[in-house]
Design an enzyme around this catalytic site. Structure first.
Site, mmCIF file in Angstrom:
data_model
loop_
_atom_site.group_PDB
_atom_site.id
_atom_site.type_symbol
_atom_site.label_atom_id
_atom_site.label_comp_id
_atom_site.label_asym_id
_atom_site.label_seq_id
_atom_site.Cartn_x
_atom_site.Cartn_y
_atom_site.Cartn_z
ATOM 1 N N ASP A 66 -105.099 4.765 14.588
ATOM 2 C CA ASP A 66 -105.545 3.429 14.191
ATOM 3 C C ASP A 66 -106.977 3.439 13.672
ATOM 4 O OD1 ASP A 66 -105.144 0.720 13.823
ATOM 5 O OD2 ASP A 66 -105.905 0.181 15.799
ATOM 6 N N CYS A 86 -81.204 -10.110 17.287
ATOM 7 C CA CYS A 86 -82.282 -10.723 18.075
ATOM 8 C C CYS A 86 -83.420 -11.205 17.177
ATOM 9 C CB CYS A 86 -82.815 -9.713 19.088
ATOM 10 S SG CYS A 86 -84.168 -10.346 20.114
ATOM 11 N N CYS A 96 -95.303 -11.565 21.006
ATOM 12 C CA CYS A 96 -94.101 -11.053 20.338
ATOM 13 C C CYS A 96 -93.549 -9.811 21.035
ATOM 14 C CB CYS A 96 -94.372 -10.767 18.859
ATOM 15 S SG CYS A 96 -95.445 -9.356 18.532
#
Length: 309
Positions: free
Chosen positions: A132, A190, A241
């Site tokens: 990252d 989903c 989320c």
């Protein structure tokens, strides 16, 4: 050309010994035009918001040689950080990945150790560690290496441990025997993450408008808020989320010790956060990702939460 295919099992075993949950190998020499097109379109929609570096360094994301000369392979690893939902004294919420030590340093140190091991196999190996911290398509490489699949919330999901993982990579100038993507796993029908996002940031399966995302608003958005923003009580990051994802529901609590919640974070009351000064902030949080965002933005987020409650 440097070839180390015969050392694949040895390399993977070393990665596991260093603490990584799993490891896979991905070929860097094969371009993915479809992914490039998706990313270019995402940028054209301004979904990156104020993260101008994403546009500035877009070319490097798909041209590994710009990051590591003669890059051939990516060794991709997962470092779990799941210790359960952080139990914080304060009313302010902090993403669970941010309550421990700064993962950039922790994961990259482990990857540096892995690179040193590779050099014992062949001194000609050169490489660079990422987590990252550079224009690297991390989730794509992890999925390509068989470490999981990319969910509708844009996160990498490992079927066994969910999405509470950091992804790390070693770009090296050697070829390996590459792994294959997982088969038979997906989000299916989903849509819990899309429904749960307070600001509807997940505009389509796998596509996130960062400007609406609470993580973006609390971390990457640099200026003051021009209008009331729904931060859902978060001053740094957001796990909504991920928390609703079925793959995380029964995920094992197997995070590295370095990522356990720091007492300095867990024990701070709401009034402690609101009274926090710059010197105390530096002393207590210089080894966390909170320090990267800075006290000014944290204060701004606290102020916004107070306004909208």
């Amino acid at each position: 050309m440097i070839r180390i295919e015969k050392h694949g099992k040895t390399i993977k075993q070393k990665a596991l010994e260093l603490g990584f949950y799993t490891v896979g190998f991905s070929d860097l020499t094969q371009p993915n035009r479809e992914l490039e097109k998706f990313y270019d379109t995402w940028l054209e929609k301004d979904f990156h918001g104020e993260m101008h570096y994403l546009k500035k360094h877009a070319a490097q994301r798909f041209k590994p040689d710009l990051l590591v000369q003669n890059a051939k392979s990516a060794i991709v690893v997962l470092a779990p950080y799941n210790h359960g939902k952080p139990q914080l004294t304060s009313k302010y919420k902090i993403s669970r990945y941010a309550v421990g030590l700064d993962y950039h340093y922790v994961v990259k140190q482990k990857l540096s150790d892995l690179l040193a091991f590779l050099k014992t196999l062949d001194p000609a190996i050169e490489g660079r560690a990422f987590t990252d911290t550079a224009p690297v398509p991390e989730r794509y490489l992890a999925a390509k290496a068989g470490l999981g699949f990319i969910g509708k919330n844009g996160m990498l999901i490992n079927p066994e441990i969910g999405s509470y993982v950091f992804i790390g990579e070693l770009y090296i100038n050697a070829t390996l025997e590459y792994d294959k993507p997982l088969e038979g796993y997906s989000c299916g029908e989903c849509t819990r993450c899309l429904q749960a996002c307070p600001n509807n940031a997940i505009v389509a399966p796998g596509e996130v408008d960062s400007r609406r995302c609470i993580s973006y608003k609390t971390i990457e958005h640099k200026s003051e808020f021009e209008q009331p923003e729904n931060l859902s009580g978060h001053i740094f990051g957001c796990d909504i989320c991920q928390n609703v994802c079925p793959y995380n529901k029964n995920a094992p609590v197997n995070g590295w010790q370095e990522f356990r919640v720091k007492p300095e974070i867990a024990g701070m009351a709401t009034e402690d956060w609101e009274a926090l000064g710059s010197s105390a902030f530096k002393k207590q949080f210089s080894d966390t990702v909170l320090f990267r965002t800075g006290l000014r933005r944290l204060r701004r987020n606290m102020k916004q939460i107070t306004k909208t409650q």
